[in-house]
Design an enzyme around this catalytic site. Structure first.
Site, mmCIF file in Angstrom:
data_model
loop_
_atom_site.group_PDB
_atom_site.id
_atom_site.type_symbol
_atom_site.label_atom_id
_atom_site.label_comp_id
_atom_site.label_asym_id
_atom_site.label_seq_id
_atom_site.Cartn_x
_atom_site.Cartn_y
_atom_site.Cartn_z
ATOM 1 N N ARG A 198 0.972 -1.221 -0.070
ATOM 2 C CA ARG A 198 0.018 -0.059 0.091
ATOM 3 C C ARG A 198 0.904 1.373 -0.045
ATOM 4 N NH1 ARG A 198 -5.092 1.734 1.772
ATOM 5 N NH2 ARG A 198 -5.288 3.705 2.640
ATOM 6 N N HIS A 202 -7.031 0.904 -6.775
ATOM 7 C CA HIS A 202 -7.385 0.241 -5.391
ATOM 8 C C HIS A 202 -8.086 -0.880 -5.523
ATOM 9 C CE1 HIS A 202 -7.819 0.185 -1.164
ATOM 10 N NE2 HIS A 202 -8.499 1.361 -0.945
ATOM 11 N N GLN A 233 -10.427 -2.467 -2.800
ATOM 12 C CA GLN A 233 -11.637 -1.727 -2.396
ATOM 13 C C GLN A 233 -12.968 -1.903 -3.254
ATOM 14 O OE1 GLN A 233 -12.370 0.732 0.326
ATOM 15 N NE2 GLN A 233 -14.449 0.368 -0.774
ATOM 16 N N ASP A 255 -15.534 9.870 -2.610
ATOM 17 C CA ASP A 255 -14.543 9.918 -1.773
ATOM 18 C C ASP A 255 -14.230 11.195 -1.399
ATOM 19 O OD1 ASP A 255 -12.418 8.754 -0.764
ATOM 20 O OD2 ASP A 255 -11.598 8.182 -2.629
ATOM 21 N N CYS A 268 -16.073 4.760 0.294
ATOM 22 C CA CYS A 268 -14.932 4.020 0.464
ATOM 23 C C CYS A 268 -14.113 4.216 2.021
ATOM 24 C CB CYS A 268 -13.641 3.962 -0.510
ATOM 25 S SG CYS A 268 -13.275 5.682 -1.001
ATOM 26 N N ARG A 323 -14.717 -5.221 3.151
ATOM 27 C CA ARG A 323 -13.158 -5.448 2.548
ATOM 28 C C ARG A 323 -12.403 -6.543 3.346
ATOM 29 N NH1 ARG A 323 -10.244 -0.952 2.104
ATOM 30 N NH2 ARG A 323 -8.748 -2.201 1.144
#
Length: 314
Positions: free
Chosen positions: A111, A138, A141, A233, A274, A302
């Site tokens: 990450r 991502h 996600q 987001d 998210c 997740r």
């Protein structure tokens, strides 16, 4: 050790470009299975004797919690590594770090900022690598997002998902990609300055053509008409804090609020985010806390989708 045959053993998940719709659907099926097991209180040990290196350049709540708990509950040993702990790209090259980790671990999660770094880890380590977030993609996600859509609407093909806000960010790009693969109509409601780049649009176009998904990008509110889901987001991503004032002014008309939900013309439209969310900026608290909100389902999913990805490739 409990027997489980990984259907995609040895593969990396760097983005969804080289995964077929059938393969993504298989991971969704495994996700639903492990979620059901979790809710029943079942205990499995499918990662017993296995290890995963968790490399984090960026802070995380959901990604770190998901990887550590999912791998640990299955009997495996996750090892967290921040950039203060290892030499990634500093004193030691990424290629050399990858080759060392490849000799010691069964898989790597990364990450961070640059997509090229996770790509290099996959190229040189010789073990599966999972992209836990980069500036470009991502993937973990959006698999959780699709599982949430599937739980809500039973089927995802033909749904209309609208991303509201910064259309260039990693979540918007990844949603466009996975939606184009799975036949989900995908729109971005964004100021022209923040439209996604031509490259990701050209990557998604043939996938959308094959699946029947319609992709649209607009700064006109009419694009939300008929949406099954409005998604947003944060307006300022990690590393872009200096742009906060400009982004607030630019994106305030694209806030997900009661008026925007009403503009869909669909009383059953759901809201997704998210996380983390800054309530009062990209979304009002009223919508975030409403019965239309699915943010906590997304957050839980997740973990289940990340466990499914690891079961699929390790």
């Amino acid at each position: 050790m409990e027997s489980f045959k990984a259907p995609f053993k040895g593969r990396s998940l760097l983005n969804w470009i080289d995964w077929t719709p059938a393969e993504i659907t298989k991971l969704l099926d495994i996700s639903a299975q492990v979620k059901a097991e979790s809710h029943k209180g079942e205990i499995h040990q499918r990662f017993l004797g296995k290890t995963i290196a968790l490399i984090f350049e960026k802070r995380s709540t959901r990604t770190r919690s998901s990887f550590e708990t999912a791998f640990g509950e299955e009997g495996g040993h996750p090892v967290f590594m921040s950039t203060d702990d290892i030499q990634l790209g500093g004193k030691e090259s990424i290629e050399d770090t990858a080759r060392v980790l490849g000799r010691m671990f069964n898989a790597i999660e990364f990450r961070g900022f640059k997509q090229e770094q996770v790509d290099m880890l996959a190229k040189y380590s010789g073990i599966p690598v999972i992209n836990g977030l980069t500036d470009e993609f991502h993937p973990t996600q959006v698999l959780a997002d699709v599982l949430t859509l599937k739980e809500t609407f039973e089927t995802v093909k033909g749904l209309h998902l609208v991303f509201c806000g910064d259309g260039r960010n990693n979540v918007a790009r990844s949603l466009m990609l996975i939606c184009s693969k799975l036949g989900i109509n995908f729109s971005i409601y964004s100021p022209g300055e923040l439209f996604p780049d031509a490259k990701i649009r050209s990557i998604c176009a043939p996938f959308a053509k094959e699946s029947g998904a319609k992709i649209s990008i607009s700064d006109d509110i009419s694009v939300v008409k008929g949406a099954n889901c409005l998604y947003t987001d944060v307006w300022v991503s990690m590393g872009e804090e200096a742009l906060k004032e400009h982004r607030m002014k630019l994106l305030s008309p694209y806030q997900v609020n009661a008026d925007l939900m009403q503009a869909t013309g669909n009383k059953d439209t759901i809201f997704m985010h998210c996380l983390p969310a800054i309530k009062g900026q990209e979304v009002t608290e009223g919508i975030f806390e409403s019965t239309a909100s699915r943010v906590w389902d997304q957050a839980e999913n997740r973990k289940h989708t990340i466990k499914a990805i690891m079961l699929g490739i390790i």
